[in-house]
Write a protein that holds these residues in place. Structure first.
Motif, PDB file in Angstrom:
ATOM      1  N   LYS A 284      46.657  73.204  57.387  1.00 53.62           N
ATOM      2  CA  LYS A 284      46.340  72.174  58.267  1.00 53.62           C
ATOM      3  C   LYS A 284      44.686  71.752  57.928  1.00 53.62           C
ATOM      4  CE  LYS A 284      45.391  72.446  62.906  1.00 53.62           C
ATOM      5  NZ  LYS A 284      44.229  71.644  62.962  1.00 53.62           N
ATOM      6  N   VAL A 409      52.874  68.297  69.204  1.00 53.82           N
ATOM      7  CA  VAL A 409      52.041  69.466  69.179  1.00 53.82           C
ATOM      8  C   VAL A 409      51.853  69.482  70.770  1.00 53.82           C
ATOM      9  CG1 VAL A 409      49.377  70.131  68.721  1.00 53.82           C
ATOM     10  CG2 VAL A 409      50.688  68.464  67.408  1.00 53.82           C
ATOM     11  N   PRO A 426      48.896  75.232  68.932  1.00 56.82           N
ATOM     12  CA  PRO A 426      47.615  75.622  68.516  1.00 56.82           C
ATOM     13  C   PRO A 426      47.011  76.609  69.492  1.00 56.82           C
ATOM     14  CG  PRO A 426      47.300  73.406  68.896  1.00 56.82           C
ATOM     15  CD  PRO A 426      48.719  73.635  69.342  1.00 56.82           C
ATOM     16  N   VAL A 457      49.405  77.770  65.234  1.00 59.42           N
ATOM     17  CA  VAL A 457      48.285  77.586  64.403  1.00 59.42           C
ATOM     18  C   VAL A 457      47.222  78.485  64.793  1.00 59.42           C
ATOM     19  CG1 VAL A 457      46.684  75.535  64.068  1.00 59.42           C
ATOM     20  CG2 VAL A 457      49.091  75.041  64.878  1.00 59.42           C
ATOM     21  N   ARG A 460      40.244  80.391  63.503  1.00 55.53           N
ATOM     22  CA  ARG A 460      39.326  81.553  63.290  1.00 55.53           C
ATOM     23  C   ARG A 460      39.777  82.620  63.327  1.00 55.53           C
ATOM     24  NH1 ARG A 460      35.651  78.072  67.665  1.00 55.53           N
ATOM     25  NH2 ARG A 460      38.048  77.424  67.857  1.00 55.53           N
TER      26      ARG A 460
HETATM   27  P1  5BU Z   1      41.267  77.887  65.990  1.00 52.86           P
HETATM   28  O1  5BU Z   1      40.150  78.223  65.209  1.00 52.86           O
HETATM   29  O2  5BU Z   1      42.596  78.795  66.069  1.00 52.86           O
HETATM   30  O3  5BU Z   1      40.830  77.735  67.564  1.00 52.86           O
HETATM   31  O4  5BU Z   1      41.501  76.413  65.653  1.00 52.86           O
HETATM   32  C1  5BU Z   1      42.552  75.619  66.163  1.00 52.86           C
HETATM   33  C2  5BU Z   1      42.958  74.398  65.406  1.00 52.86           C
HETATM   34  O5  5BU Z   1      44.115  73.727  66.201  1.00 52.86           O
HETATM   35  C3  5BU Z   1      41.906  73.372  65.453  1.00 52.86           C
HETATM   36  O6  5BU Z   1      41.978  72.891  63.882  1.00 52.86           O
HETATM   37  C4  5BU Z   1      42.086  72.379  66.314  1.00 52.86           C
HETATM   38  O7  5BU Z   1      41.714  71.211  66.069  1.00 52.86           O
HETATM   39  C5  5BU Z   1      43.463  72.204  66.298  1.00 52.86           C
HETATM   40  N1  5BU Z   1      43.774  71.966  67.835  1.00 52.86           N
HETATM   41  C6  5BU Z   1      43.758  72.858  69.142  1.00 52.86           C
HETATM   42  O8  5BU Z   1      43.166  73.869  68.936  1.00 52.86           O
HETATM   43  N2  5BU Z   1      44.312  72.527  70.243  1.00 52.86           N
HETATM   44  C7  5BU Z   1      44.922  71.380  70.330  1.00 52.86           C
HETATM   45  O9  5BU Z   1      45.306  71.055  71.472  1.00 52.86           O
HETATM   46  C8  5BU Z   1      45.241  70.620  69.313  1.00 52.86           C
HETATM   47  C9  5BU Z   1      44.802  70.963  68.054  1.00 52.86           C
HETATM   48 BR1  5BU Z   1      46.156  69.104  69.346  1.00 52.86          BR
END
Ligand code: 5BU
Length: 489
Positions: A284, A409, A426, A457, A460
């Protein structure tokens, strides 16, 4: 049925399936046990050519069965437009049954001109127990009208015909559920498993006209509860080509990990894609955070996607009117529709978002593109409420874009039930519950087993690990094991 009509019936059966006038999944029914198949013929009013075919076939069937009556009357509400078409095509006067008598004016329950002793043919869309037909028959009989026959579009074969026969009304159905299932099977639209699962439910759930079960409370497990189904079976039910492809990719590669490659340099993104590629089903991107973007990044990413067998999702979260969205998707420096297999979009502007996205894809690419609609967010205090979620699920499963929506999502399994859609969740991290800006994290097991996520998803959790390959392998293993455990129960 004459041969010409039979061919028309079969193609209508397929069309009804394609427009989601009937679908497979896990549906709440009046009788209390969830059904694996659900008919919603209300949608056909949006497809005039389907209305025309249904009414042509009804008229020809009525003629063939010699169901002559002085009037026709539709069971309110779904069958009303069908009864109207039959009435006009045959030049048979119609009667309209109100569901409730008006409390002013004539207070009539049956509208139309009739005399006691007149005959009337009932028109109905779908019959389960037959109780709705009987309600209409009772009101007509009370006015002295004679009802001996009812013509219906679909008989779910759950005892309706026998129930109304007890009240001396014969039921004639254009389609039986078995005919529909066999037609779809023959046409390669559904698998044998689907036919068997529905047949098992129907056999166990015969219903009396008062809504009780004919057998003692049947112990049937609905085989179409999405969180209990393996991805390969769900691929068979998916309406969107990309969802099918992704289900099969997950199932053969044995991974339900999506890597959120939230990095700002091309080199970093390509590095994680190369290292984590073997462990993921989707990579992604947030392409607008890349500082040194060029189309070369895309070319190289696509090569890695091919090499390691993963799909690319641009988490663009489109949210504007259709015209703007079509430009944002197709144009500018990113030209997203040329390369992203999947994109995310808010359902805020309703179906317009899908109209816009469809308009932003070339016809050659349109079968290879899919959308994930946002049903819920992991941000604390977000404004999405139950009504919004429900409508998002409707947009994803009803209407003319069902072949374009690959999934939702969201954060909970209640968000939608259709097993042909994929839940992307995520906010996955093994050892933290939030970040400094409020992101809410859950463990892989909680996301897959309790929240109903199909794909977890991770950003980090992997990107900040000492060794990203090891972290990717660990998240892959834990997310996959949780899924295996979930479907084994
Ligand atoms: P993280 O580093 O695991 O926190 O990244 C989460 C990814 O999922 C990040 O790219 C967000 O933009 C994306 N995301 C999210 O965290 N929560 C949501 O509700 C949605 C997308 Br929709």
């Amino acid at each position: 049925m004459i041969a010409k009509d039979m061919a028309q019936m079969k193609s209508l059966a397929i069309k009804l399936f394609e427009i989601n006038a009937f679908k497979f999944g896990d549906f709440k029914m009046k009788v209390g046990i969830n059904s694996p198949v659900y008919f919603d013929l209300r949608v056909i009013v949006s497809f005039p050519e389907v209305m025309q075919t249904v009414s042509d076939l009804l008229v020809s069937y009525i003629k063939e069965q010699q169901l002559t009556a002085k009037h026709v009357c539709g069971v309110p509400y779904t069958a009303l437009p069908l009864a109207t078409l039959v009435s006009v095509q045959q030049n048979t006067p119609m009667l309209v049954r109100r569901k409730e008598a008006k409390n002013y004016g004539t207070k009539k329950i049956i509208e139309g001109i009739f005399n006691a002793g007149d005959t009337c043919l009932i028109v109905e869309d779908v019959v389960t127990s037959g109780s709705s037909i009987l309600d209409t028959v009772n009101d007509l009989t009370r006015e002295g009208i004679v009802v001996t026959d009812a013509v219906v579009v679909v008989d779910r074969e759950q005892g309706g015909a026998a129930n109304i026969a007890k009240h001396s009304v014969r039921m004639h159905s254009l389609f039986t559920l078995s005919f529909l299932l066999n037609t779809l099977l023959e046409a390669g639209k559904i698998e044998r498993d689907t036919v068997d699962a529905v047949a098992k439910y129907i056999a166990a759930c015969q219903i009396n006209s008062d809504g009780t079960f004919a057998n003692d409370k049947p112990q049937v497990v609905n085989d179409f509860v999405r969180t209990r189904m393996p991805y390969e079976s769900r691929a068979n039910l998916a309406k969107c080509e990309l969802a099918k492809q992704l289900f099969l990719l997950m199932s053969t590669k044995k991974t339900n990990l999506c890597l959120a490659a939230d990095l700002t340099k091309c080199e970093e993104i390509l590095d994680v894609a190369e290292k984590c590629g073997p462990y993921i089903c989707v990579l992604k991107t947030h392409i607008d955070i890349v500082e040194d973007f060029s189309q070369d990044l895309i070319r190289q990413l696509q090569n890695l996607a091919k090499k390691h067998n993963f799909l690319i999702m641009e988490d663009r979260k489109f949210a504007d009117i259709a015209n703007t969205v079509s430009h944002q998707y197709r144009d500018g420096i990113y030209r997203i529709s040329e390369w992203a297999d999947l994109v995310t979009a808010h359902s805020l502007s309703g179906r317009s978002i899908l109209v816009g996205l469809k308009a932003g894809v070339t016809t050659a690419d349109s079968k290879n593109r899919g959308v994930f609609l946002l049903g819920e967010m992991s941000a604390p205090g977000n404004l999405i409420d139950d009504k919004y979620k429900e409508t998002t699920s409707k947009i994803a499963t009803e209407g003319s874009f069902v072949d374009f929506v690959a999934g939702v999502v969201c954060q909970s399994k209640e968000c939608f039930s259709f097993p042909g859609l994929i839940q992307l969740t995520p906010g996955v991290k093994i050892d933290e519950t939030s970040d400094k800006l409020g992101q809410q994290y859950n463990t892989p097991e909680h996301v897959i087993k309790d929240k109903g996520g199909d794909i977890g998803v991770v950003g980090r959790g992997i990107l900040q690990a000492k060794c990203i390959e090891t972290a990717a392998a660990l998240y892959r293993d834990r997310l996959w094991a949780a899924y295996i455990d979930r479907v084994a129960k």
